[in-house]
Write a protein that holds these residues in place. Structure first.
Motif, short mmCIF file in Angstrom:
data_model
loop_
_atom_site.label_atom_id
_atom_site.label_comp_id
_atom_site.label_asym_id
_atom_site.label_seq_id
_atom_site.Cartn_x
_atom_site.Cartn_y
_atom_site.Cartn_z
N LEU A 75 0.81 -1.21 0.00
CA LEU A 75 0.00 0.00 0.00
C LEU A 75 0.85 1.27 0.00
O LEU A 75 0.52 2.25 -0.66
N MET A 76 1.93 1.26 0.79
CA MET A 76 2.72 2.48 0.93
C MET A 76 3.94 2.52 0.01
O MET A 76 4.61 3.55 -0.09
N GLY A 77 4.24 1.40 -0.64
CA GLY A 77 5.34 1.38 -1.61
C GLY A 77 6.71 1.50 -1.00
O GLY A 77 7.65 1.96 -1.66
N ASN B 169 -12.95 -8.57 3.29
CA ASN B 169 -13.38 -7.18 3.46
C ASN B 169 -12.90 -6.29 2.32
O ASN B 169 -13.58 -5.31 1.97
N THR B 170 -11.75 -6.62 1.75
CA THR B 170 -11.30 -5.87 0.58
C THR B 170 -12.29 -6.04 -0.57
O THR B 170 -12.64 -5.07 -1.27
N GLN B 171 -12.77 -7.26 -0.77
CA GLN B 171 -13.75 -7.51 -1.83
C GLN B 171 -15.06 -6.78 -1.58
O GLN B 171 -15.64 -6.16 -2.49
N ASN C 30 -9.55 1.37 -11.25
CA ASN C 30 -9.74 0.13 -10.49
C ASN C 30 -8.62 -0.06 -9.46
O ASN C 30 -8.87 -0.52 -8.33
N GLU C 31 -7.40 0.33 -9.83
CA GLU C 31 -6.28 0.22 -8.90
C GLU C 31 -6.48 1.12 -7.68
O GLU C 31 -6.21 0.72 -6.54
N ALA D 113 -10.08 0.23 -0.85
CA ALA D 113 -10.78 -0.91 -0.22
C ALA D 113 -9.85 -1.65 0.72
O ALA D 113 -10.25 -2.06 1.82
N GLN D 114 -8.58 -1.84 0.32
CA GLN D 114 -7.61 -2.50 1.18
C GLN D 114 -7.33 -1.68 2.43
O GLN D 114 -7.19 -2.23 3.53
N THR D 115 -7.24 -0.38 2.29
CA THR D 115 -7.00 0.48 3.45
C THR D 115 -8.09 0.31 4.48
O THR D 115 -7.82 0.17 5.69
N ILE D 116 -9.33 0.30 4.05
CA ILE D 116 -10.46 0.11 4.97
C ILE D 116 -10.42 -1.28 5.60
O ILE D 116 -10.69 -1.45 6.79
#
Length: 528
Positions: free
Chosen positions: A321-323, A446-448, A486-487, A493-496
Motif C-alpha cells: 500500500l505504501m510502496g 473485506n477488501t472484496q 480500479n487500482e 478498499a484494502q486500506t479500509i
C-alpha cells in the motif's frame, strides 16, 4: 458417579501420588566457567535462530508471494504452518528429552531446523515451502524449552537469575534484528537468504553442543498419552488448515472445508473424552482448576494473536500500500523490538515491587492505544508516526511477557510447572496462528466487500470523475483510465480492510483486561 468412574479416579490419584513421591533429581554437577560460557553461547544461538525466524520472514513475504504466485491469504501459510507445527510439538518436549536424552534431542532439533531452513530457501512452489516450514516448526518447537532447561542446569542457584536475564536479552535480539536483517538480505540477495542465514548458526551450535554439553540420564519409563496427543494434533492441524484455506475455497461451500471441520471436531471430541476419562491424560485436568493458570494462558493466547497478526499485516501494508522498499520496511518495523527490550528490562527491575496485574494492564492498555492510532492510518501516514506506534506496541508486549508468566505460574505446585510450561507455549502459538489466519482471511473478504461498495459509486454520472486530475487519470472512457481507476478503488478498499482488522484486535485487547480481576497475586499464593 459410577463405580467405574470412582475406580478410574482413584487409580489416577494413586499414580499421581506415586509420581510425586519419587525423589527429586539431584542438582547437576558443576562445570568450569569456560565450558559454561561456551554452552551458554550455543544455547543462546539456538534460541536466537528460533526467535529470529519468527520475524525475519515477515518483510520478505511480498517477495515470496511473487515467486510462488500466491494470493495474500495463501502466502500467510508460510507463517502459520511453522507456528502450528511448533505449537503441536512443544508439549511432548519433556517426554522426548526423558526418553532419548536432552543433549541428543537438542542436537537433533538444531540439525533438523538447519536442514529444514536450507530446504525452505530452495523451495520453488507454495506447497514445497509450506511442507518445509512444517518440518522446520517440528524441529524448532523444542529449542526454547531445551535451551531454558540447559541454562537452568549449568548455572548454580545463586547465578541463575543473572543467567536467565542474559539469555532473555539474547532472545530479544531476534525481534529487533529480524526485520532489518530480513529486509537487507531480501533487497541485496534474495528472500531465500532469510532462511539460509540459519545455516552458520546451526552448524556452530551443533558442534558446540556435541563438544561441551554432557548427556543427561535418559531411557526412563516415561509414558505419553499418544491418543490424547494425536487427537489434539489432529484437531489443531485440521482447524488451522480450515482457517487458512476457507477464504480461497468459499468456506463451507467446499467439501474440503467440511471435511477439515469434521476432522477438527472429531479430534477435539476424542481429546476431551481422553482428557476427562483417561488414567494419565495428555494434559492434567488439575491444571485447569487453577484460576490463575486459566486466566494466564487466555491472556497469553490473546497476546500471541495480537502480536503476530499485527506484524503479519504490517509487512504487506508497508510494501504494497505504501510502496516502501523492503529495507525501509524492515527499519520501520524494528522499533517494536527496541520497545519490547526496554519494557522487559523495566519489568525485570520492578516486578518484585509492582503487582504483575498492574503491569499486564498497562501493557494491554498501551497496546490498545497503539491499535487505536492504527485505525486512523492511511497509506499517506508519516514514517515517524509508524515508528512511534511500533515502539508503543513493543512496549506493550514487553510489559506483558514477564508479568503474564508470573501470574500463570504463581499458584501452581512445582510438580505441575513443567507440563504447564508446555501448555503455556502452546497457547501463544495457537493464538499466533489463528490470529494470522483470521486477520488474513478478513483482509481478503473485506477488501472484496469494500471494493464492491466503492465501485458502486464510480459511474459515468459521478461528476467528480469529470473534473481536474480525476478526469485525466481515471477517465472511464479509456482502458488505461479504467485500469488506474480500479487500482485506486482496490487501494482504498484494502486500506479500509486493514483498519477493520486493527479494530478487531483493539476490541480483543480491551475485552480480556477484566480477566485480570480474577487472578490472585503471587504474594497470596505463598504456601501453595
Amino acid at each position: 458417579m459410577s463405580a467405574s468412574d470412582v475406580g478410574t479416579r482413584s487409580a489416577r490419584a494413586a499414580e499421581d501420588d506415586a509420581i510425586k513421591a519419587k525423589p527429586q533429581a539431584a542438582e547437576p554437577e558443576p562445570i568450569s566457567p569456560g565450558i559454561r560460557t561456551l554452552v551458554t553461547i550455543c544455547t543462546i544461538l539456538a534460541t536466537l535462530m528460533q526467535s529470529l525466524d519468527s520475524t525475519i520472514a515477515n518483510v520478505a513475504l511480498p517477495y515470496m508471494q511473487g515467486t510462488m504466485s500466491a494470493s495474500q491469504d495463501e502466502i500467510n501459510w508460510v507463517l502459520t504452518s511453522y507456528i502450528v507445527a511448533a505449537a503441536i510439538m512443544t508439549t511432548p518436549t519433556g517426554f522426548l528429552a526423558a526418553r532419548f536424552g536432552r543433549t541428543r534431542l537438542f542436537v537433533t532439533a538444531v540439525s533438523g531446523f538447519t536442514v529444514a531452513s536450507i530446504l525452505c530457501g530452495m523451495a520453488d512452489s507454495l506447497p514445497e515451502i509450506v511442507i518445509f516450514r512444517v518440518i522446520q516448526g517440528v524441529f524448532g518447537a523444542s529449542l526454547v524449552p531445551l535451551s531454558q532447561s540447559v541454562m537452568y542446569d549449568i548455572y548454580p542457584v545463586e547465578q541463575r537469575g543473572a543467567a536467565m536475564a542474559i539469555w532473555t536479552m539474547g532472545v530479544m535480539v531476534g525481534p529487533i534484528c529480524g526485520p532489518i536483517l530480513g529486509g537487507w538480505l531480501t533487497e541485496n540477495e534474495s528472500w531465500r537468504w532469510v532462511f539460509y542465514i540459519n545455516v552458520p548458526f546451526g552448524i556452530v551450535t551443533v558442534l558446540g553442543l556435541l563438544a561441551f554439553l554432557k548427556e543427561t540420564p535418559h531411557g526412563n519409563v516415561v509414558r505419553l498419552d499418544w491418543i490424547g496427543f494425536g487427537a489434539l494434533s489432529l484437531a489443531i492441524g485440521a482447524f488451522q488448515t480450515m482457517l487458512d484455506r476457507g477464504e480461497t475455497l468459499d468456506w463451507f461451500a467446499s467439501n474440503e472445508i467440511i471435511l477439515e471441520a469434521v476432522l477438527a471436531g472429531v479430534g477435539f471430541y476424542i481429546f476431551l473424552v481422553q482428557f476427562f476419562l483417561g488414567r494419565r491424560p495428555f494434559l492434567s485436568p488439575v491444571l485447569f482448576t487453577d484460576r490463575n493458570f486459566v486466566v494466564g494462558i487466555t491472556l497469553y493466547f490473546t497476546l500471541g494473536l495480537i502480536m503476530y497478526a499485527t506484524l503479519a499485516l504490517l509487512a504487506p501494508y508497508l510494501q504494497t500500500l505504501m510502496g516502501y522498499p523492503v529495507v525501509t520496511a524492515g527499519i520501520v518495523l524494528a522499533p517494536r523490538g527496541a520497545g519490547l527490550m526496554l519494557a522487559a528490562m523495566f519489568c525485570g527491575r520492578v516486578i518484585r515491587r509492582v503487582s504483575p496485574r498492574l503491569l499486564v494492564g498497562v501493557g494491554f492498555a498501551t497496546g490498545a492505544y497503539a491499535l487505536h492510532l492504527m485505525t486512523s492510518w492511511t497509506p499517506d501516514v508519516a514514517e515517524t508516526t509508524m515508528i512511534a506506534v511500533g515502539f508503543l506496541q513493543g512496549l506493550s508486549i514487553g510489559f506483558m511477557n514477564i508479568p503474564i508468566n508470573i501470574i500463570t505460574f504463581a499458584t501452581l505446585p512445582a510438580t505441575l510447572r513443567t507440563e504447564a510450561a508446555g501448555i503455556y507455549s502452546l497457547m501463544r502459538n495457537l493464538g499466533s496462528a489463528i490470529g494470522i489466519s483470521v486477520t488474513g482471511s478478513l483482509l481478503v473478504s473485506n477488501t472484496q466487500v469494500n471494493h464492491a461498495l466503492i465501485a458502486g459509486s464510480v459511474t459515468p454520472f459521478n461528476r467528480m470523475l469529470h473534473i481536474g486530475a480525476a478526469a485525466r487519470l481515471w477517465n472511464p472512457a479509456t482502458a488505461k483510465g479504467i485500469a488506474m481507476l480500479n487500482e485506486e478503488v482496490t487501494r482504498q478498499a484494502q486500506t479500509i480492510a486493514y483498519i477493520d482488522d486493527f479494530k478487531l484486535m483493539l476490541v480483543l485487547a480491551i475485552a480480556v483486561m477484566p480477566l485480570l480481576l480474577l487472578t490472585r497475586s503471587p504474594s497470596s499464593a505463598v504456601g501453595k
